[in-house]
Design a protein around this motif. Structure first.
Motif, PDB file in Angstrom:
ATOM      1  N   TYR A 172      -2.612  27.892 -18.514  1.00  0.00           N
ATOM      2  CA  TYR A 172      -1.865  26.638 -18.472  1.00  0.00           C
ATOM      3  C   TYR A 172      -2.569  25.560 -19.291  1.00  0.00           C
ATOM      4  N   ALA A 173      -3.893  25.460 -19.123  1.00  0.00           N
ATOM      5  CA  ALA A 173      -4.651  24.444 -19.856  1.00  0.00           C
ATOM      6  C   ALA A 173      -4.600  24.689 -21.360  1.00  0.00           C
ATOM      7  N   ALA A 174      -4.616  25.946 -21.764  1.00  0.00           N
ATOM      8  CA  ALA A 174      -4.523  26.259 -23.192  1.00  0.00           C
ATOM      9  C   ALA A 174      -3.202  25.786 -23.761  1.00  0.00           C
ATOM     10  N   ASN A 175      -2.136  25.971 -23.010  1.00  0.00           N
ATOM     11  CA  ASN A 175      -0.826  25.510 -23.453  1.00  0.00           C
ATOM     12  C   ASN A 175      -0.779  23.994 -23.538  1.00  0.00           C
ATOM     13  N   GLU A 176      -1.347  23.321 -22.538  1.00  0.00           N
ATOM     14  CA  GLU A 176      -1.330  21.865 -22.512  1.00  0.00           C
ATOM     15  C   GLU A 176      -2.204  21.261 -23.609  1.00  0.00           C
ATOM     16  N   THR A 177      -3.318  21.925 -23.914  1.00  0.00           N
ATOM     17  CA  THR A 177      -4.285  21.379 -24.864  1.00  0.00           C
ATOM     18  C   THR A 177      -3.883  21.608 -26.306  1.00  0.00           C
ATOM     19  N   SER A 178      -3.272  22.745 -26.587  1.00  0.00           N
ATOM     20  CA  SER A 178      -3.022  23.101 -27.986  1.00  0.00           C
ATOM     21  C   SER A 178      -1.570  23.360 -28.309  1.00  0.00           C
ATOM     22  N   GLN A 179      -0.706  23.297 -27.296  1.00  0.00           N
ATOM     23  CA  GLN A 179       0.685  23.659 -27.475  1.00  0.00           C
ATOM     24  C   GLN A 179       0.828  25.112 -27.960  1.00  0.00           C
ATOM     25  N   CYS A 180      -0.143  25.923 -27.622  1.00  0.00           N
ATOM     26  CA  CYS A 180      -0.075  27.344 -27.937  1.00  0.00           C
ATOM     27  C   CYS A 180       1.089  27.960 -27.170  1.00  0.00           C
ATOM     28  N   ASP A 181       1.913  28.761 -27.852  1.00  0.00           N
ATOM     29  CA  ASP A 181       3.081  29.312 -27.172  1.00  0.00           C
ATOM     30  C   ASP A 181       2.688  30.479 -26.275  1.00  0.00           C
ATOM     31  N   SER A 182       3.653  30.947 -25.488  1.00  0.00           N
ATOM     32  CA  SER A 182       3.365  31.966 -24.483  1.00  0.00           C
ATOM     33  C   SER A 182       2.915  33.277 -25.112  1.00  0.00           C
ATOM     34  N   ALA A 183       3.448  33.615 -26.280  1.00  0.00           N
ATOM     35  CA  ALA A 183       3.041  34.857 -26.942  1.00  0.00           C
ATOM     36  C   ALA A 183       1.578  34.795 -27.363  1.00  0.00           C
ATOM     37  N   CYS A 184       1.156  33.648 -27.902  1.00  0.00           N
ATOM     38  CA  CYS A 184      -0.239  33.451 -28.293  1.00  0.00           C
ATOM     39  C   CYS A 184      -1.153  33.565 -27.087  1.00  0.00           C
ATOM     40  N   ILE A 185      -0.745  32.950 -25.976  1.00  0.00           N
ATOM     41  CA  ILE A 185      -1.574  32.974 -24.780  1.00  0.00           C
ATOM     42  C   ILE A 185      -1.675  34.380 -24.214  1.00  0.00           C
ATOM     43  N   MET A 186      -0.567  35.121 -24.209  1.00  0.00           N
ATOM     44  CA  MET A 186      -0.613  36.496 -23.705  1.00  0.00           C
ATOM     45  C   MET A 186      -1.521  37.368 -24.567  1.00  0.00           C
ATOM     46  N   GLU A 187      -1.517  37.173 -25.863  1.00  0.00           N
ATOM     47  CA  GLU A 187      -2.425  37.925 -26.735  1.00  0.00           C
ATOM     48  C   GLU A 187      -3.878  37.601 -26.401  1.00  0.00           C
ATOM     49  N   ALA A 188      -4.143  36.331 -26.084  1.00  0.00           N
ATOM     50  CA  ALA A 188      -5.513  35.913 -25.790  1.00  0.00           C
ATOM     51  C   ALA A 188      -6.056  36.556 -24.526  1.00  0.00           C
ATOM     52  N   VAL A 189      -5.178  36.920 -23.588  1.00  0.00           N
ATOM     53  CA  VAL A 189      -5.640  37.513 -22.326  1.00  0.00           C
ATOM     54  C   VAL A 189      -5.316  39.005 -22.246  1.00  0.00           C
ATOM     55  N   THR A 190      -4.914  39.581 -23.392  1.00  0.00           N
ATOM     56  CA  THR A 190      -4.662  41.032 -23.423  1.00  0.00           C
ATOM     57  C   THR A 190      -5.348  41.630 -24.653  1.00  0.00           C
ATOM     58  N   LYS A 191      -4.618  41.793 -25.752  1.00  0.00           N
ATOM     59  CA  LYS A 191      -5.156  42.587 -26.856  1.00  0.00           C
ATOM     60  C   LYS A 191      -6.326  41.910 -27.572  1.00  0.00           C
ATOM     61  N   HIS A 192      -6.301  40.586 -27.722  1.00  0.00           N
ATOM     62  CA  HIS A 192      -7.430  39.929 -28.378  1.00  0.00           C
ATOM     63  C   HIS A 192      -8.679  40.000 -27.512  1.00  0.00           C
ATOM     64  N   ALA A 193      -8.502  39.800 -26.222  1.00  0.00           N
ATOM     65  CA  ALA A 193      -9.646  39.921 -25.314  1.00  0.00           C
ATOM     66  C   ALA A 193     -10.192  41.344 -25.321  1.00  0.00           C
ATOM     67  N   ALA A 194      -9.309  42.330 -25.324  1.00  0.00           N
ATOM     68  CA  ALA A 194      -9.753  43.732 -25.341  1.00  0.00           C
ATOM     69  C   ALA A 194     -10.560  44.027 -26.588  1.00  0.00           C
ATOM     70  N   HIS A 195     -10.136  43.488 -27.729  1.00  0.00           N
ATOM     71  CA  HIS A 195     -10.883  43.707 -28.976  1.00  0.00           C
ATOM     72  C   HIS A 195     -12.273  43.095 -28.871  1.00  0.00           C
ATOM     73  N   ILE A 196     -12.359  41.878 -28.398  1.00  0.00           N
ATOM     74  CA  ILE A 196     -13.651  41.208 -28.291  1.00  0.00           C
ATOM     75  C   ILE A 196     -14.587  41.980 -27.366  1.00  0.00           C
ATOM     76  N   LEU A 197     -14.065  42.476 -26.260  1.00  0.00           N
ATOM     77  CA  LEU A 197     -14.898  43.195 -25.302  1.00  0.00           C
ATOM     78  C   LEU A 197     -15.186  44.627 -25.736  1.00  0.00           C
ATOM     79  N   GLY A 198     -14.526  45.078 -26.789  1.00  0.00           N
ATOM     80  CA  GLY A 198     -14.752  46.442 -27.264  1.00  0.00           C
ATOM     81  C   GLY A 198     -14.127  47.494 -26.373  1.00  0.00           C
ATOM     82  N   LEU A 199     -12.995  47.149 -25.748  1.00  0.00           N
ATOM     83  CA  LEU A 199     -12.310  48.063 -24.837  1.00  0.00           C
ATOM     84  C   LEU A 199     -10.943  48.427 -25.403  1.00  0.00           C
ATOM     85  N   ASN A 200     -10.627  49.707 -25.435  1.00  0.00           N
ATOM     86  CA  ASN A 200      -9.317  50.119 -25.934  1.00  0.00           C
ATOM     87  C   ASN A 200      -8.384  50.611 -24.839  1.00  0.00           C
ATOM     88  N   ASP A 201      -8.837  50.552 -23.590  1.00  0.00           N
ATOM     89  CA  ASP A 201      -8.019  51.080 -22.498  1.00  0.00           C
ATOM     90  C   ASP A 201      -7.565  49.999 -21.527  1.00  0.00           C
TER      91      ASP A 201
END
Length: 398
Positions: A278-307
């Protein structure tokens, strides 16, 4: 161990779209074909999302109250010094005395309840986080240093060098708005600790030039917007004025680098990962698709997890039904193929699961009995959660 399941009728989130398809679960993972003797679960009318990924939390600190001792800090090191001199004052002294196992558990439970089933812990990997019954999946392979203020240069270098290059290495960096914060990226680079596995946490004070340099060298950025706003006053207006609407998270995204969200801990943040979304949306007007990527596939890449971060074959069977911006609004949370908490009528669709009634933020829920047992054993209580007493087991004599 989870029971083989065949979930049918549900809508399934698949990156940028929602599609209708069946899901098959065997031994806690998604498989391509219906497992033998799978129990059929009809979730028609529900949309299933991957379990969320919290890329930055201090799990053992989530039982503390949100704390600061001045209106705004120029950098988080000032806050850390303020905090450290009060650790033997109340309520912190008493809160520090709780068993570490319970403190870690409450951090894990906080994440599970909001649908975050995978978490990166920024501190030592305590043994409790390796146990099979820990509420969520904890990143097991990582390197880390606290910061350039609370860790000396030699320790930072030693930690970075002993971390294999395919393993993420985390550091709080440029967490501030002053010259101290803005100098930290170049300091880290001079130490030889900027590379393909470097993960910057916060990055608020990085100059535009340093951001562009980091884009070409580091694995990604973890953004904790509610902590930043609370401690630093780094509001949307600050972002606009300082970066001309180019917050580091946007700059990384535009160049294909990865940005994830982290909930930090309740010591400084609004609450859980949903609050950060919610704060990310309020702070940057990041849309829901961007936010979902940040807590799914982008986070998985950073953590080095593919599962994790997706619902494809081979992934952990972690799901949230009807993902909402309030944890009590989730209809169901499944971790490793096992329903853990959900609305009573949804949990009842899994007749092999024994549950205990609960109230979460005023909403009736049913909790897996093993999780309920662990909650009752914990010396700390999760705010907003009340779990009914466990059913008594009878004794039979012959």
């Amino acid at each position: 161990m989870s029971r083989p399941l065949h979930i049918r009728g549900a809508q399934v989130w698949d990156s940028h779209q929602v599609v209708q398809r069946d899901l098959y679960i065997d031994r806690g993972r998604f498989v391509a074909q219906p497992p033998q003797s799978a129990q059929v679960i009809d979730l028609d009318g529900y949309t299933l999302f991957p379990g969320l990924i919290n890329a930055h939390d201090h799990l053992e600190l989530n039982h503390y109250p949100r704390s600061k001792f001045r209106e705004r800090y120029d950098n988080a090191h000032q806050w850390g010094e303020d905090m450290n001199i009060r650790l033997n004052d109340e309520p912190y002294k008493s809160l520090r005395a709780y068993p570490l196992e319970d403190r870690c558990f409450i951090g894990g439970l906080k994440n599970l309840l909001c649908g975050a089933t995978t978490v990166a812990h920024h501190n030592p990997l305590h043994k409790y986080m390796r146990w099979d019954d820990f509420p969520v999946n904890i990143l097991q392979q990582y390197g880390w240093a606290h910061s350039l203020h609370f860790t000396n240069d030699q320790e930072v270098q030693r930690s970075y060098k002993r971390t294999p290059k395919h393993i993420p290495w985390f550091i709080h960096l440029a967490e501030g708005t002053d010259g101290v914060a803005s100098d930290e990226y170049q300091r880290l680079k001079a130490l030889g600790c900027v590379g393909d596995n470097t993960v910057i946490v916060h990055g608020v004070g990085m100059s535009p030039e340093d951001v562009w340099d980091a884009i070409g060298h580091v694995r990604g950025l973890i953004w904790c917007p509610s902590t930043n706003k609370y401690l630093l006053g780094a509001t949307t207006e600050f972002v606009r004025q300082t970066y001309s609407s180019n917050h580091p998270s946007w700059r990384f995204k535009e160049k294909g680098c990865h940005v994830a969200l982290g909930s930090d801990s309740r010591l400084t943040a609004d609450g859980d990962l949903l609050d950060e979304m919610y704060a990310a949306n309020e702070t940057s007007q990041c849309d829901s698709a961007c936010i979902m990527e940040a807590v799914t596939k982008h986070a998985a890449h950073i953590l080095g997890l593919n599962d994790v971060g997706h619902l494809g074959v081979g992934a952990r069977a972690d799901m949230v039904a009807r993902l909402t911006n309030q944890r009590a609004g989730h209809k169901l949370v499944i971790h490793d193929g096992i329903p853990r908490i959900g609305d009573p009528e949804v949990m009842a669709k899994f007749p092999h699961i024994e549950t205990v009634g609960a109230i979460l933020d005023g909403v009736a829920k049913a909790i897996h009995i093993e999780l309920a047992r662990r909650i009752h054993r914990c010396s700390l209580k999760e705010p907003g959660l009340e779990v009914e007493p466990l059913p008594k087991r009878g004794f039979f004599f012959t």
